[in-house]
Every structure is written in structure tokens, then in C-alpha cells.
Design a protein around this motif. Structure first.
Motif, mmCIF file in Angstrom:
data_model
loop_
_atom_site.group_PDB
_atom_site.id
_atom_site.type_symbol
_atom_site.label_atom_id
_atom_site.label_comp_id
_atom_site.label_asym_id
_atom_site.label_seq_id
_atom_site.Cartn_x
_atom_site.Cartn_y
_atom_site.Cartn_z
ATOM 1 N N ARG A 1 12.351 -22.303 51.139
ATOM 2 C CA ARG A 1 11.682 -21.247 50.367
ATOM 3 C C ARG A 1 12.509 -20.850 49.154
ATOM 4 N NH1 ARG A 1 7.809 -16.917 51.967
ATOM 5 N NH2 ARG A 1 7.916 -15.462 50.250
ATOM 6 N N GLN A 2 13.824 -20.711 49.339
ATOM 7 C CA GLN A 2 14.700 -20.354 48.220
ATOM 8 C C GLN A 2 14.709 -21.444 47.152
ATOM 9 O OE1 GLN A 2 18.370 -19.592 50.294
ATOM 10 N NE2 GLN A 2 17.847 -17.466 50.711
ATOM 11 N N ALA A 3 14.674 -22.700 47.585
ATOM 12 C CA ALA A 3 14.638 -23.814 46.626
ATOM 13 C C ALA A 3 13.320 -23.782 45.838
ATOM 14 C CB ALA A 3 14.800 -25.148 47.352
ATOM 15 N N ALA A 4 12.209 -23.554 46.515
ATOM 16 C CA ALA A 4 10.908 -23.486 45.843
ATOM 17 C C ALA A 4 10.880 -22.323 44.859
ATOM 18 C CB ALA A 4 9.790 -23.339 46.874
ATOM 19 N N GLU A 5 11.397 -21.183 45.254
ATOM 20 C CA GLU A 5 11.427 -20.015 44.371
ATOM 21 C C GLU A 5 12.312 -20.267 43.158
ATOM 22 O OE1 GLU A 5 12.354 -16.528 46.693
ATOM 23 O OE2 GLU A 5 10.432 -16.613 47.741
ATOM 24 N N ALA A 6 13.417 -20.993 43.337
ATOM 25 C CA ALA A 6 14.305 -21.312 42.212
ATOM 26 C C ALA A 6 13.586 -22.195 41.190
ATOM 27 C CB ALA A 6 15.574 -21.992 42.721
ATOM 28 N N VAL A 7 12.819 -23.158 41.662
ATOM 29 C CA VAL A 7 12.060 -24.036 40.752
ATOM 30 C C VAL A 7 11.007 -23.217 40.018
ATOM 31 C CG1 VAL A 7 10.420 -25.958 40.636
ATOM 32 C CG2 VAL A 7 12.471 -26.149 42.047
ATOM 33 N N LEU A 8 10.257 -22.393 40.723
ATOM 34 C CA LEU A 8 9.214 -21.582 40.101
ATOM 35 C C LEU A 8 9.793 -20.580 39.101
ATOM 36 C CD1 LEU A 8 6.950 -20.923 43.212
ATOM 37 C CD2 LEU A 8 6.465 -22.447 41.281
ATOM 38 N N ALA A 9 10.987 -20.087 39.353
ATOM 39 C CA ALA A 9 11.632 -19.144 38.437
ATOM 40 C C ALA A 9 12.091 -19.833 37.154
ATOM 41 C CB ALA A 9 12.820 -18.471 39.128
ATOM 42 N N ARG A 10 12.338 -21.139 37.217
ATOM 43 C CA ARG A 10 12.804 -21.899 36.041
ATOM 44 C C ARG A 10 11.700 -22.187 35.039
ATOM 45 N NH1 ARG A 10 15.734 -25.650 39.255
ATOM 46 N NH2 ARG A 10 14.049 -27.134 38.942
ATOM 47 N N TYR A 11 10.459 -22.215 35.476
ATOM 48 C CA TYR A 11 9.345 -22.590 34.611
ATOM 49 C C TYR A 11 8.525 -21.377 34.189
ATOM 50 C CZ TYR A 11 10.259 -27.454 35.620
ATOM 51 O OH TYR A 11 10.852 -28.689 35.718
ATOM 52 N N THR A 12 8.039 -21.436 32.947
ATOM 53 C CA THR A 12 7.194 -20.368 32.404
ATOM 54 C C THR A 12 5.819 -20.938 32.059
ATOM 55 O OG1 THR A 12 7.811 -20.794 30.105
ATOM 56 C CG2 THR A 12 9.223 -19.256 31.363
ATOM 57 N N LEU A 13 4.910 -20.057 31.679
ATOM 58 C CA LEU A 13 3.598 -20.497 31.215
ATOM 59 C C LEU A 13 3.732 -21.396 29.987
ATOM 60 C CD1 LEU A 13 1.265 -17.386 31.495
ATOM 61 C CD2 LEU A 13 1.056 -19.565 32.678
ATOM 62 N N GLN A 14 4.687 -21.070 29.124
ATOM 63 C CA GLN A 14 4.904 -21.886 27.930
ATOM 64 C C GLN A 14 5.297 -23.311 28.313
ATOM 65 O OE1 GLN A 14 4.258 -20.851 24.806
ATOM 66 N NE2 GLN A 14 4.630 -22.937 24.128
ATOM 67 N N ASP A 15 6.114 -23.458 29.346
ATOM 68 C CA ASP A 15 6.491 -24.793 29.824
ATOM 69 C C ASP A 15 5.250 -25.577 30.272
ATOM 70 O OD1 ASP A 15 9.281 -24.386 29.445
ATOM 71 O OD2 ASP A 15 9.394 -23.368 31.388
ATOM 72 N N LEU A 16 4.341 -24.908 30.961
ATOM 73 C CA LEU A 16 3.111 -25.575 31.408
ATOM 74 C C LEU A 16 2.266 -26.016 30.210
ATOM 75 C CD1 LEU A 16 1.866 -23.519 34.494
ATOM 76 C CD2 LEU A 16 3.181 -25.624 34.452
ATOM 77 N N VAL A 17 2.170 -25.157 29.207
ATOM 78 C CA VAL A 17 1.401 -25.498 28.012
ATOM 79 C C VAL A 17 2.019 -26.711 27.311
ATOM 80 C CG1 VAL A 17 0.770 -24.697 25.686
ATOM 81 C CG2 VAL A 17 0.437 -23.196 27.660
ATOM 82 N N GLU A 18 3.340 -26.715 27.193
ATOM 83 C CA GLU A 18 4.013 -27.834 26.541
ATOM 84 C C GLU A 18 3.846 -29.133 27.325
ATOM 85 O OE1 GLU A 18 8.022 -26.440 25.873
ATOM 86 O OE2 GLU A 18 7.313 -24.942 24.416
ATOM 87 N N LYS A 19 3.940 -29.059 28.641
ATOM 88 C CA LYS A 19 3.732 -30.249 29.476
ATOM 89 C C LYS A 19 2.287 -30.738 29.346
ATOM 90 C CE LYS A 19 7.318 -29.507 32.940
ATOM 91 N NZ LYS A 19 7.971 -30.798 32.877
ATOM 92 N N ARG A 20 1.347 -29.813 29.312
ATOM 93 C CA ARG A 20 -0.064 -30.161 29.135
ATOM 94 C C ARG A 20 -0.273 -30.877 27.804
ATOM 95 N NH1 ARG A 20 -3.376 -27.903 25.513
ATOM 96 N NH2 ARG A 20 -5.592 -27.992 25.878
ATOM 97 N N ASN A 21 0.302 -30.322 26.738
ATOM 98 C CA ASN A 21 0.155 -30.924 25.411
ATOM 99 C C ASN A 21 0.762 -32.327 25.364
ATOM 100 O OD1 ASN A 21 -1.124 -28.604 24.593
ATOM 101 N ND2 ASN A 21 0.659 -27.763 23.542
#
Length: 142
Positions: A111-131
Motif C-alpha cells: 500500500r505504501q509503495a502504491a501511494e508513493a507512485v500515486l503521489a509522484r504523478y500529477t494530472l499534468q503528467d497524465l496529460v503529457e503521457k496522453r499527448n
């Protein structure tokens, strides 16, 4: 661990709102629903949850709709998932026995590992990956 439909729809809606953040124009539910193929009624409930959590705001009127409350690079996936899935600190006391203690320790570590990954990424990161992915798809078809 699996991404729930609820979380996926929330992330898709927030990505759509992120795309329009810089122009400052609100998006209506039907616009988001059409673009992301999300049922209107379900999206309405998700946006209400996100609004209560302070991630989006609604604007009334003919040109009303929903907007992000902050810049996309300041909203982490951990924040979103916590809002949608209700993450809570669940420090459980294991049942009696070494086996139960080991299972609880490993689950907590995962759970801590999953939370660490989710804390590293933002909505902007998702938009950039999508683009980037869309650009790759365009290049592939040429």
C-alpha cells in the motif's frame, strides 16, 4: 489491486478538465461525457464527489460547467484516488499469530509503495503521457 471503473472515469474527466484549464472555460457534463465516453448520470455523481473534495468547482449559468480548482501540475493522483476511493490510514493490528503479522506487514508495504507512485504523478503528467501516446499513434499511421 485493480483500478475501479469509478476511479478510471474520475481520472478521465479530470484529464479532460486539465486540457481546458489554461483557457479558463468551464466544461459541461455532456461535453466531458461525450469526449470520454462516460455515462452522464454517473459523471454527475463523480463530479459532485470531486467538488466536495475541492478538486473541481462548478459554475452556474448558460456558459456554466466544471473547472479544476488548481493547476493540473498541483493535483496528484494520490489526492484524486483518496477522494474517490476513500484512502484512509489503515494501521491494522494483526490477528494473533506470526502468519497474520507477516500478511499485514506485506500488505502495508504494498500500500505504501502504491501511494508513493500515486503521489509522484500529477494530472499534468497524465496529460503529457496522453499527448505523447497520441503523437506516437499518429506517427505510426503515416
Amino acid at each position: 489491486m485493480e483500478l475501479s471503473c469509478k476511479s478510471e472515469y474520475a481520472l478521465l474527466a479530470l484529464i479532460e478538465l486539465s486540457l481546458y484549464y489554461s483557457c479558463g472555460e468551464p466544461l459541461q457534463i455532456r461535453q466531458i461525457a461525450t469526449q470520454q465516453n462516460i455515462p452522464d448520470r454517473y459523471l454527475e455523481q463523480l463530479l459532485a464527489t470531486l467538488r466536495r473534495a475541492g478538486l473541481v468547482k462548478s459554475q452556474r449559468g448558460a456558459k456554466g460547467g466544471y473547472l479544476l480548482t488548481r493547476e493540473p501540475w498541483k493535483i496528484t493522483l494520490l489526492e484524486i484516488m483518496g477522494c474517490i476511493e476513500g484512502f484512509e490510514s489503515t494501521e491494522r493490528k494483526p490477528s494473533e499469530g506470526a502468519e497474520s503479522a507477516v500478511v499485514c506487514e506485506i500488505w502495508q508495504e504494498a500500500r505504501q509503495a502504491a501511494e508513493a507512485v500515486l503521489a509522484r504523478y500529477t494530472l499534468q503528467d497524465l496529460v503529457e503521457k496522453r499527448n505523447a501516446k497520441r503523437q506516437m499513434n499518429l506517427m505510426y499511421y503515416i
